[in-house]
Design a protein around this motif. Structure first.
Motif, PDB file in Angstrom:
ATOM      1  N   ILE A  71      18.259   3.683 -53.415  1.00 35.55           N
ATOM      2  CA  ILE A  71      17.745   4.989 -53.020  1.00 35.55           C
ATOM      3  C   ILE A  71      16.477   5.273 -53.821  1.00 35.55           C
ATOM      4  O   ILE A  71      15.874   6.319 -53.698  1.00 35.55           O
ATOM      5  CB  ILE A  71      18.780   6.107 -53.316  1.00 35.55           C
ATOM      6  N   LEU A 113      15.972  -0.899 -63.680  1.00 35.78           N
ATOM      7  CA  LEU A 113      17.121  -0.311 -62.982  1.00 35.78           C
ATOM      8  C   LEU A 113      18.065  -1.386 -62.495  1.00 35.78           C
ATOM      9  O   LEU A 113      19.276  -1.185 -62.402  1.00 35.78           O
ATOM     10  CB  LEU A 113      16.640   0.499 -61.773  1.00 35.78           C
ATOM     11  N   TYR A 124      27.126   0.105 -57.930  1.00 31.21           N
ATOM     12  CA  TYR A 124      26.664   0.734 -59.170  1.00 31.21           C
ATOM     13  C   TYR A 124      25.173   1.045 -59.040  1.00 31.21           C
ATOM     14  O   TYR A 124      24.699   2.080 -59.469  1.00 31.21           O
ATOM     15  CB  TYR A 124      26.831  -0.210 -60.363  1.00 31.21           C
ATOM     16  N   VAL A 126      23.395   1.687 -56.415  1.00 31.54           N
ATOM     17  CA  VAL A 126      23.089   2.842 -55.574  1.00 31.54           C
ATOM     18  C   VAL A 126      23.068   4.101 -56.428  1.00 31.54           C
ATOM     19  O   VAL A 126      22.142   4.915 -56.357  1.00 31.54           O
ATOM     20  CB  VAL A 126      24.151   3.015 -54.472  1.00 31.54           C
ATOM     21  N   LEU A 127      24.108   4.253 -57.270  1.00 31.13           N
ATOM     22  CA  LEU A 127      24.194   5.478 -58.055  1.00 31.13           C
ATOM     23  C   LEU A 127      23.145   5.523 -59.148  1.00 31.13           C
ATOM     24  O   LEU A 127      22.602   6.580 -59.457  1.00 31.13           O
ATOM     25  CB  LEU A 127      25.609   5.621 -58.597  1.00 31.13           C
ATOM     26  N   ILE A 128      22.853   4.361 -59.724  1.00 28.70           N
ATOM     27  CA  ILE A 128      21.794   4.336 -60.726  1.00 28.70           C
ATOM     28  C   ILE A 128      20.472   4.743 -60.087  1.00 28.70           C
ATOM     29  O   ILE A 128      19.690   5.496 -60.663  1.00 28.70           O
ATOM     30  CB  ILE A 128      21.704   2.929 -61.357  1.00 28.70           C
ATOM     31  N   ILE A 130      20.096   6.694 -57.489  1.00 27.16           N
ATOM     32  CA  ILE A 130      20.118   8.143 -57.228  1.00 27.16           C
ATOM     33  C   ILE A 130      19.773   8.889 -58.520  1.00 27.16           C
ATOM     34  O   ILE A 130      18.926   9.797 -58.529  1.00 27.16           O
ATOM     35  CB  ILE A 130      21.502   8.601 -56.707  1.00 27.16           C
ATOM     36  N   ALA A 131      20.407   8.481 -59.622  1.00 25.38           N
ATOM     37  CA  ALA A 131      20.139   9.138 -60.908  1.00 25.38           C
ATOM     38  C   ALA A 131      18.669   9.000 -61.282  1.00 25.38           C
ATOM     39  O   ALA A 131      18.038   9.954 -61.767  1.00 25.38           O
ATOM     40  CB  ALA A 131      21.023   8.518 -61.999  1.00 25.38           C
ATOM     41  N   PHE A 132      18.104   7.828 -61.023  1.00 21.55           N
ATOM     42  CA  PHE A 132      16.698   7.595 -61.352  1.00 21.55           C
ATOM     43  C   PHE A 132      15.798   8.521 -60.532  1.00 21.55           C
ATOM     44  O   PHE A 132      14.860   9.131 -61.059  1.00 21.55           O
ATOM     45  CB  PHE A 132      16.340   6.130 -61.076  1.00 21.55           C
ATOM     46  N   LEU A 134      16.515  11.422 -59.208  1.00 18.60           N
ATOM     47  CA  LEU A 134      16.615  12.799 -59.718  1.00 18.60           C
ATOM     48  C   LEU A 134      15.836  12.943 -61.022  1.00 18.60           C
ATOM     49  O   LEU A 134      15.151  13.939 -61.252  1.00 18.60           O
ATOM     50  CB  LEU A 134      18.089  13.179 -59.926  1.00 18.60           C
ATOM     51  N   ALA A 135      15.926  11.922 -61.890  1.00 15.05           N
ATOM     52  CA  ALA A 135      15.251  11.995 -63.183  1.00 15.05           C
ATOM     53  C   ALA A 135      13.732  11.979 -63.014  1.00 15.05           C
ATOM     54  O   ALA A 135      13.012  12.739 -63.677  1.00 15.05           O
ATOM     55  CB  ALA A 135      15.697  10.830 -64.080  1.00 15.05           C
ATOM     56  N   PHE A 251      13.918  14.080 -52.693  1.00 11.06           N
ATOM     57  CA  PHE A 251      15.020  13.143 -52.542  1.00 11.06           C
ATOM     58  C   PHE A 251      15.027  12.560 -51.125  1.00 11.06           C
ATOM     59  O   PHE A 251      15.275  11.374 -50.921  1.00 11.06           O
ATOM     60  CB  PHE A 251      16.334  13.871 -52.826  1.00 11.06           C
ATOM     61  N   ILE A 255      15.427   8.729 -49.258  1.00  4.02           N
ATOM     62  CA  ILE A 255      16.389   8.415 -48.194  1.00  4.02           C
ATOM     63  C   ILE A 255      15.650   7.863 -46.971  1.00  4.02           C
ATOM     64  O   ILE A 255      16.125   6.952 -46.294  1.00  4.02           O
ATOM     65  CB  ILE A 255      17.165   9.692 -47.788  1.00  4.02           C
TER      66      ILE A 255
END
Lengths: 597, 297
Positions: A71, A113, A124, A126-128, A130-132, A134-135, A251, A255
């Motif tokens: 993402i 990443l 894992y 995917v979520l990393i 997403i966090a990136f 947002l950060a 975001f 996507i």
């Protein structure tokens, strides 16, 4: 190399793009270009579309070919755009070095990443990502001194080359040219061992490791490549936009790229282009309800992931298959049989090897000394540990204790890909071919570790890469002729019957010039004719000098061709010796007939 | 910084940590029988908060009745997701990790539909009955009873989940399916029912998390993605499948986040957390307490 006396006839040119897809791509691109020339609104829209195609091609390598969903692509484009804007506006760099910086920064972040994903399941990642994402969004506001906060950075200069300043229409064509170049590079890579290896990793990595591919290295390559492309696309984005602000990089922007790749056709060259044209340009031109677009994207993503995972490009390809009869490329069988250079088989020493799964002892104190260049059969009832033994030798399972040596090299504890690189090849109980690829591509993949041309040479089709590809194509045809499948070289592997898939696996193993060949039930499911061919083939391989370890149930075949036989029963060696000796032994008969007195 | 300040930060860190832990546990519940990591889980927390606002603030329903309705609605949506976005992909082995895309797609639809329905403004939701948002001071410790309620409910609910898996037949069946789907089927367990049930329960549990967290964080449609990420961090630290590990991981994430808020802006805080998780995954890929899950040839 002495083995090639005649230059083998190159196999007929592979059809790299289904004609229908190619036609649609070309026509759609021409129409889009015509629109772009017609007025400045369309020009801007299509300049961005071209940038999005470029970016999506990068994501396609990671999320399509390597199958690792990300993402963070939009965030990496954002980082590239800001790197370009900061370097040009605040530090006065010109565009080209700034674009290089953007690509390097994108590549660096993507690699960082990706590090945990080299070892862990890809969700894992995917979520990393997403966090990136947002950060990154939050950091743009925080690093006001660098990014200009919410106001962003204004006045990114246009690129210039030899005194020519690109602007308006010229920027559009520049982006199109760079995208076309990228298309060519990706096409070269994906039609080489790199692409096949990514494909194999996506399918579960076992085939890849057996051919000597290190999944971690290939994944890292995919991360770095897609990150660099995202950064580069970001540089062009900054130029086209002139002003870079945080609100461009929401975001949903991230996507969007996943959406385009998945709907366009993951792991297909034309996917990103079709995706951007159909799902970005068309809705923009039609001016359809903007507020509901994200909901529509979500519904589309859900529907495609279930009903059409091959995406638009896949749908067009299967439409073509249905509408037009298969064009069969004539396979060029080598006209003259060329002598194949002998292979120096390796002796194998197995010493007191045990393997426990929890409380179950699958192998218990197995010892074998296998001289080079002989055929060793391992027989025994189901569950006696035969396949486990092959998995230990090829490194897919670590031995619980004991030692396995190839010549003098200890291989217990080595990764499967490293063992494969020591010229150990294997086949599987259920053939593990890459079903979407052609038979000859599957065969070529077995030569992965033999190819010397690196990724750079493959990407640009430099002379060494071309020469090697031609040589190995010729050799692959030769091996396919040997297993009797030369006429099916260009067919999709999944369409072959089970028995022939086994033979392709053997051809794939042979092109790796194995010093040790592990065959897991090669005769299972073969027809009588195929069985005869297999026996001849194995005799042929022995003549070349290859050491062969064969797990087999077909006792007649074993009795015919094996030099030595080992009988396993419940993880222990029951008998060992020449075929005649072993099959006469009373114990063996008992184990086989089930009589346990 | 005074002791009072540090303690206040710790209290809010532990409270948020409890919320993250609950998100992580809901991820575990859906993961157990399916090996599917539901990327829409954060949106169920958001839905719980928004539904609670609609029912308790809008329709003035009492807390218990409102919460019961929220749980039923969320459970039904969880079931819907399983039927729409998960079951078709699990039935077809060729789809590999197709569920990553389909559950993400489901979450996008839920998020943007909620944006249309509820708007994007944050809304207030009443606290748990008996608790309030007023600050109480005991010695150097300042807290609200709602914070205490969240921490207690998180610990109790996680204990209940653990008890369920260990001590009930259905719970053991779920663990058996997690171990070996086909093997469990041969033993007369229906993975289908358990998968559907787990998704419904996970969604309801997430929604419950939303109901009790909303008075503290305010109900808004944008909280889902953030909570999903923090829940994932708690999970990664504690080890996938480990519910008590999730609680510890959640506490760690919550406290790092709240203590760093003294000197770091929101952006730096997120970068710091991401760096901590990346570093941890590199050193201990299966979490601080997690055992290695091997899946071979």
């Amino acid at each position: 190399m002495g083995m090639i006396d005649t230059i083998p006839a190159a196999p007929a040119a592979r059809l790299r793009l289904p004609t229908l897809t190619a036609t649609i791509c070309v026509v759609a691109t021409l129409i889009a270009a015509a629109f772009a020339m017609s007025n400045s609104y369309y020009l801007l829209l299509l300049t961005f579309a071209a940038i999005y195609v470029m970016a999506a091609m990068g994501l396609n390598v990671l999320s399509g070919y390597a199958g690792i969903i990300s993402i963070a692509h939009g965030a990496l484009i954002c980082v590239g755009a800001y790197a370009t804007a900061i370097a040009t506006v605040q530090y006065g760099w010109s565009f080209w070095p700034a674009a290089g910086l953007a690509a390097a920064v994108g590549m660096g972040f993507s690699g960082l990443l990706g590090l945990p994903a080299l070892r862990l399941s890809s969700w894992y990642f995917v979520l990393i990502t997403i966090a990136f994402t947002l950060a990154v969004t939050a950091m743009l506001a925080d690093l006001r001194w660098l990014t200009g906060g919410y106001g962003g950075i204004v006045g990114v200069p246009a690129p210039s080359l030899f005194g020519y300043r690109f602007s308006g229409v010229a920027v559009f064509w520049l982006v199109v040219a760079v995208s076309a170049l990228l298309w060519w590079v990706i096409a070269n890579l994906m039609n080489s061992r790199v692409g096949w290896a990514l494909h194999a990793i996506r399918e579960g990595a076992v085939t890849a490791q057996a051919s000597g591919v290190s999944p971690a290295r290939l994944r890292l390559f995919a991360f770095l490549f897609s990150g660099a492309v995202a950064g580069l696309a970001g540089a062009f984005y900054a130029v086209a936009k002139v002003v870079v602000t945080p609100e461009d990089f929401t975001f949903d922007f991230s996507i969007f790229f996943l959406f385009v790749v998945v709907l366009g056709g993951p792991a297909r060259l034309s996917g990103p282009l079709l995706g951007v044209l159909a799902f970005f340009v068309l809705p923009e031109l039609l001016g359809s309800l903007k507020e509901y677009r994200m909901i529509a994207y979500g519904v589309g993503l859900l529907a495609f992931s279930i009903f059409l995972p091959e995406g638009l490009a896949g749908a067009i390809a299967s439409l073509q298959r249905r509408l037009m009869p298969e064009r069969k490329a004539a396979a060029a069988v080598p006209t003259r049989a060329k002598p194949i250079e002998p292979i120096a088989g390796t002796p194998v020493t197995i010493d007191d090897v045990s393997k426990r799964f929890g409380g179950v002892k699958a192998l218990d104190g197995v010892a074998m000394a296998l001289p080079a260049g002989r055929i060793h059969a391992v027989v025994g009832p189901n569950g006696s540990g035969k396949t486990t033994l092959l998995n230990l030798i090829s490194g897919f399972y670590p031995a619980s204790s004991g030692s396995i040596r190839l010549g003098t090299t200890e291989i217990v504890g080595a990764a499967p890909s490293r063992i494969a690189r020591l010229s150990v090849q294997r086949t599987f109980q259920t053939p593990k071919l890459l079903g979407d690829l052609s038979v000859i591509e599957n065969t070529r993949f077995g030569g992965y570790a033999r190819e010397a041309a690196n990724g750079f040479e493959l990407a640009l089709r430099l002379p060494r890469a071309r020469r090697e590809a031609a040589d190995l194509d010729g050799e692959a045809m030769q091996w396919l002729a040997l297993v009797g499948l030369a006429d099916r070289a260009h067919d999709q592997a999944a369409l072959l019957p089970h028995g022939q898939q086994r033979l392709v696996e053997i051809a794939r193993a042979l092109i790796g010039r194995p010093q040790l060949l592990l065959l897991d039930e090669p005769a299972a499911g073969l027809s009588m004719g195929e069985l005869e061919r297999l026996a001849t083939l194995i005799a042929e391989m022995r003549k070349l000098g290859i050491t062969i370890v064969m797990v087999e149930h077909h006792i007649e075949l074993v009795a015919d061709i094996a030099d030595t036989v080992t009988v396993l029963d419940q993880g222990r060696i029951l008998a060992q010796g020449s075929a005649e000796e072993v099959f006469r032994s009373a114990e063996v008969v008992k184990a086989y007939t089930g009589g346990r007195s | 910084m005074s002791l009072e300040d540090i303690l206040a930060l710790l209290v809010s860190g532990v409270t948020m940590g409890a919320v993250y832990a609950m998100v992580a546990v809901s991820l575990n519940i859906a993961f157990k029988p399916t090996n599917v990591f539901n990327l829409a889980q954060g949106e169920f927390v958001m839905l719980g908060a928004m539904f609670a606002w609609g029912l308790m603030t809008g329709w003035s329903l009492p807390w218990l009745a409102g919460t019961a309705l929220v749980l039923v609605a969320a459970g039904a949506l969880g079931l819907l997701e399983e039927r729409l976005a998960v079951a078709p992909l699990l039935a077809n082995a060729r789809h590999h990790h197709g569920w990553i895309i389909s559950t993400l797609a489901f979450s996008i639809v839920v998020l943007h539909t909620s944006d249309r329905v509820y708007g994007t403004d944050p809304q207030a939701v009443p606290p748990v009955p008996g608790a309030s948002l007023d600050m109480v001071q005991i010695g150097a410790l300042t807290f609200s009873t709602q914070q205490v309620a969240v921490i207690v409910l998180a610990a109790l609910s996680i204990a209940a989940v653990e008890w369920f898996y260990r001590s009930t037949l259905v719970g053991k069946a779920v663990l058996a399916v997690a171990e070996d789907r086909d093997g469990a089927r041969l033993n007369g367990i229906s993975p289908l029912t358990l998968t559907m049930g787990s998704f419904a329960v996970a969604a309801a549990y997430s929604a419950f998390t939303g109901v009790i967290a909303a008075p503290l964080v305010l109900a808004s449609t944008s909280i889902g993605m953030m909570l999903l990420v923090k829940g994932f961090m708690a999970l990664a630290i504690g080890g996938v499948g480990n519910n008590w590990g999730a609680l510890a991981g959640g506490m760690l994430v919550g406290c790092v986040e709240s203590l760093s808020s003294v000197s770091a802006t929101p952006g730096y805080r997120q970068v710091l957390l991401l760096a901590v998780v990346l570093a941890l995954l590199l050193v201990r890929p299966h979490g601080l307490a997690g055992a290695r899950l091997t899946r071979e040839v």
